[in-house]
Design an enzyme around this catalytic site. Structure first.
Site, PDB file in Angstrom:
ATOM      1  N   CYS A   2     -26.499  -0.915  12.414  1.00 37.24           N
ATOM      2  CA  CYS A   2     -26.993  -1.226  13.736  1.00 37.24           C
ATOM      3  C   CYS A   2     -27.795  -0.040  14.252  1.00 37.24           C
ATOM      4  CB  CYS A   2     -25.905  -1.543  14.767  1.00 37.24           C
ATOM      5  SG  CYS A   2     -24.884  -2.937  14.317  1.00 37.24           S
ATOM      6  N   ARG A  27     -31.565  -0.016   9.663  1.00 39.27           N
ATOM      7  CA  ARG A  27     -30.124   0.115   9.914  1.00 39.27           C
ATOM      8  C   ARG A  27     -29.428  -1.241  10.045  1.00 39.27           C
ATOM      9  NH1 ARG A  27     -28.847   5.280  11.583  1.00 39.27           N
ATOM     10  NH2 ARG A  27     -26.874   4.497  12.351  1.00 39.27           N
ATOM     11  N   TRP A  74     -26.532  -5.200  12.478  1.00 43.60           N
ATOM     12  CA  TRP A  74     -25.973  -5.521  11.167  1.00 43.60           C
ATOM     13  C   TRP A  74     -24.605  -6.134  11.479  1.00 43.60           C
ATOM     14  CZ3 TRP A  74     -21.667  -4.418   8.170  1.00 43.60           C
ATOM     15  CH2 TRP A  74     -21.768  -4.773   6.821  1.00 43.60           C
ATOM     16  N   ASN A 100     -22.909   0.118  18.382  1.00 41.61           N
ATOM     17  CA  ASN A 100     -22.876   0.283  16.934  1.00 41.61           C
ATOM     18  C   ASN A 100     -21.485   0.807  16.599  1.00 41.61           C
ATOM     19  OD1 ASN A 100     -23.236   1.032  14.253  1.00 41.61           O
ATOM     20  ND2 ASN A 100     -24.382   2.888  14.741  1.00 41.61           N
ATOM     21  N   GLY A 101     -20.747   0.079  15.777  1.00 43.98           N
ATOM     22  CA  GLY A 101     -19.393   0.496  15.418  1.00 43.98           C
ATOM     23  C   GLY A 101     -18.475  -0.702  15.398  1.00 43.98           C
ATOM     24  N   GLU A 489     -26.865   3.450 -11.758  1.00 48.19           N
ATOM     25  CA  GLU A 489     -27.838   3.480 -10.665  1.00 48.19           C
ATOM     26  C   GLU A 489     -28.925   2.419 -10.878  1.00 48.19           C
ATOM     27  OE1 GLU A 489     -27.919   4.536  -7.830  1.00 48.19           O
ATOM     28  OE2 GLU A 489     -29.999   4.696  -7.233  1.00 48.19           O
ATOM     29  N   LYS A 493     -29.750  -0.615  -8.249  1.00 44.89           N
ATOM     30  CA  LYS A 493     -31.094  -0.880  -7.705  1.00 44.89           C
ATOM     31  C   LYS A 493     -31.463  -2.340  -7.942  1.00 44.89           C
ATOM     32  CE  LYS A 493     -31.449   1.763  -5.711  1.00 44.89           C
ATOM     33  NZ  LYS A 493     -30.722   2.978  -5.481  1.00 44.89           N
ATOM     34  N   GLU A 496     -29.274  -4.833  -5.788  1.00 44.97           N
ATOM     35  CA  GLU A 496     -29.391  -4.780  -4.322  1.00 44.97           C
ATOM     36  C   GLU A 496     -30.729  -5.289  -3.807  1.00 44.97           C
ATOM     37  OE1 GLU A 496     -29.205  -0.977  -2.203  1.00 44.97           O
ATOM     38  OE2 GLU A 496     -29.955   0.025  -3.974  1.00 44.97           O
ATOM     39  N   HIS A 512     -16.603  -3.598 -26.287  1.00 41.21           N
ATOM     40  CA  HIS A 512     -15.260  -3.826 -25.732  1.00 41.21           C
ATOM     41  C   HIS A 512     -15.251  -4.963 -24.720  1.00 41.21           C
ATOM     42  CE1 HIS A 512     -13.802  -0.279 -27.827  1.00 41.21           C
ATOM     43  NE2 HIS A 512     -14.921   0.321 -27.438  1.00 41.21           N
ATOM     44  N   LYS A 611     -29.233   0.506   5.802  1.00 39.89           N
ATOM     45  CA  LYS A 611     -29.465   1.802   5.157  1.00 39.89           C
ATOM     46  C   LYS A 611     -28.258   2.730   5.255  1.00 39.89           C
ATOM     47  CE  LYS A 611     -32.003   5.009   3.213  1.00 39.89           C
ATOM     48  NZ  LYS A 611     -32.126   4.901   1.752  1.00 39.89           N
TER      49      LYS A 611
END
Ligand code: AGP
Length: 616
Positions: A2, A27, A74, A100-101, A489, A493, A496, A512, A611
């Protein structure tokens, strides 16, 4: 998560708030809204979806006024609907709040308020806080409305458990904004005849470079000419005015179609910034003065714990390989969200590092505090100057990467690995690493930017490879040793930003179980520069090919033997194996970028993400 921006000044508030929201949109982008005060009238506009929807609403229903608060959401509590969008009003409709929270006890507070006849329009925890503040405000009808509002906010926040960064306005108090924070970032921007409140400096940098980073439990009251900061108990709070360390242009996309691509292409300079001034040729070592540790203290380190989330945890994993290789100090990576609740045993010579681009990730911050609570010195590897982690850590190293706005972390990963390599070099040279080896590493570090340039030149070729596999339902990423984290990584990428299933594995784990996923439709991306396990990787490629799985291989220039077996080969320049993830990750960033763009995905604002993750 947010984004909040508030403005009070002489200009029209709505366009400034819209511009600030655009800069904070990374955000969260589930909905947005604003509340504008004009004299004693409060007008709110809010819409689910992107900021463009709010802009469209404002052109149909304009608002005027010189003071307002706004929010890009968000979603945590309640779906991304118009009703759940911020700002939220209190029962009187005269107080507006953005938050925000997470208000953890919102159910109990809501039940309490319902007994007084409060009715709620949304499913959010934030609306409960708006009602609670309004309830306290309305129960004392005497006194100056500004002082009453501050008092009501203070009283209400005492009843709240959870985290908040809030901005509040009231129709009784025109030209006046109150903000407060606990666990969620909030900064004050100081202009001439105008002041700002925002979740981060990127929202205000085009108006002012003077900022105050509020501390937890700070409460700020703003008018166009004045501000006051105290804590929520009403006691005086210490603060410092800082200069914002980047320009508005740095936070723009420029010629690039996406922030992510811009940031991938910035890596030659961001890596250089990460090592600039930190190479010590005389001692064939590194200089990390910000750690604030004496040589003796560094010499006494017996164990290192590296904490982070997501991409930062992958950089930490590379750091583990590097530090153990160069300095022979046992090093462990802890996912910050696990570390904070796991209560791991740490002895007195353990050094804890927290790694974070934003410096605001709540789990990483909690890991830092947990380490400090146990009496450890906790150092930060952080990009965002003045962020909460940067301020609360006991020293550390900045990345100096400039703002990273694309939700997918790219340049921060390579800078984090660069700084961890410097740390490995420094600690290594205090132990067993020879002058020769130290000098070689320094040369190799200096050469990184030029080598990165050469990889970036292959962007169009990597795009062609991405297009070949455009219908792939999933992808495997495989690597060993230093490049096992690179594979993780690469997979992160890919999933997402393109929303396909992708998983990263230590290549030898294939047999395995993972090999069951190999099929002609599912490409395997091998990260296999020429190193001690190259031949082993070649055998694993053969095993995938024997099962008709397509293979994209990232390897070192000159190893054309791979072209016989792999379907596509991407070359990176030769490099010290410790530093190889800094180069080998770049083709993976470009592959996921081109793949996602070709599939029509919004790479800078992938669905469901934000983000910086400032809620648990
Ligand atoms: C990666 O692309 C993500 N955006 C995410 O995993 C990110 O790295 C993580 O949330 C940690 O963020 P930080 O570095 O700001 O702490």
């Amino acid at each position: 998560m947010c984004g909040i921006i508030g403005y009070v000044g002489r200009a029209s508030a709505a366009p400034i708030l819209i511009d600030g929201l655009r800069r904070l949109e990374y955000r969260g982008y589930d909905s947005s809204g604003m509340a504008i005060l004009e004299d004693h009238t409060l007008a709110t506009r809010k819409r689910s979806g992107r900021i463009a929807n709010l802009k469209a609403l404002l052109s149909e229903q304009p608002v005027s006024g010189h003071c307002g608060i706004s929010h890009t959401r968000w979603a945590t509590h309640g779906e991304p609907t118009d009703a759940n969008a911020h700002p939220h009003l209190d029962a009187s409709g005269r107080l507006a709040l953005v938050h925000n929270g997470v208000i953890e006890n919102y159910q109990a507070l809501k039940q309490h308020l319902v007994q007084f006849g409060h009715e709620f329009q949304s499913q959010t925890d934030s609306e409960v806080l708006a009602h609670l503040i309004g309830h306290v405000y309305d129960s004392s009808s005497v006194g100056d409305p500004r002082a009453r509002l501050v008092k009501a906010i203070r009283e209400a926040l005492k009843q709240v458990s959870g985290t908040y960064g809030i901005a509040v306005v009231h129709a009784d108090a025109p030209g006046f904004i109150v903000g407060a924070r606990l666990g969620s970032p909030l900064i004050v921007g100081l202009g001439k005849g105008e002041n700002f409140l925002a979740s981060d400096v990127s929202a205000i940098v085009s108006h002012t470079t003077n900022a105050i980073y509020l501390q937890d439990r700070d409460l700020v009251a703003l008018t166009e000419d004045e501000f006051s900061i105290e804590n929520v108990d009403g006691d005086e709070a210490a603060y410092e005015v800082s200069k914002v360390d980047f320009t508005p242009e740095q936070a723009e996309m420029g010629e690039f179609p996406h922030y992510m691509l811009k940031e991938i292409f910035e890596q030659p300079s961001s890596i250089q910034n990460a090592f600039r001034g930190r190479l010590n040729d005389d001692q064939a070592s590194a200089v990390l003065g910000g750690l604030g540790l004496t040589p003796r203290e560094l010499r006494d380190v017996e164990r290192i714990v590296l904490c982070g989330c997501g991409t930062a945890s992958h950089a930490a994993m590379v750091g583990e390989y590097i530090i153990e290789h160069l300095a022979r100090i046992p090093t462990e990576v802890e996912i910050a969200s696990e570390f904070r609740y796991r209560n791991p045993p740490l002895d007195k010579n353990t050094l804890v590092f927290v790694i974070s681009q934003s410096g605001e990730t709540i789990d990483t911050l909690a890991a830092l505090r947990e380490g400090q609570r146990k009496g450890h010195r906790v150092l930060g590897v952080v990009n965002s100057v003045g962020s909460t982690i940067a301020r609360e850590s006991d020293g550390g190293s900045y990345l100096h990467s400039g703002p990273e706005i694309g939700v997918a972390a790219t340049k921060s990963f390579t800078s984090q690995v660069t700084v961890l390599a410097l740390l490995g070099l420094l600690l290594g040279r205090m132990r067993h690493l020879s002058v020769d080896n130290g000098q070689r590493l320094l040369r190799e570090i200096r050469d990184l930017p030029g080598k990165v340039e050469r990889i970036l030149e292959q962007s169009e070729r990597i795009k062609e490879i991405a297009l070949k596999y455009i219908n792939a339902p999933g992808m495997l990423f495989l690597g060993r040793q230093f490049n096992y984290p690179t594979a993780l990584e690469g997979a992160l990428k890919m999933k997402e930003i393109s929303y396909i299933f992708a998983s990263g594995h230590a290549a030898a784990e294939l047999k395995h179980g993972i090999i069951a996923l190999v099929s002609p439709e599912v490409p395997s991306v091998f990260v296999m520069p020429k190193d001690a396990v190259y031949e082993k990787n070649v055998s694993t490629v053969e095993e995938v090919k024997a099962r008709r799985g397509p293979v994209i291989a990232v390897t070192t220039q000159g190893h054309t033997d791979l072209e016989r077996i792999a379907d596509d080969v991407i070359y990176i320049p030769e490099v010290h194996e410790c530093l190889s993830p800094i180069l080998s990750v770049i083709p993976l960033q470009l592959l996921s970028y081109h793949f996602a763009v070709a599939r029509g995905c919004d790479v800078d604002k992938p669905r469901n993400l934000a983000k910086s993750v400032t809620v648990e």
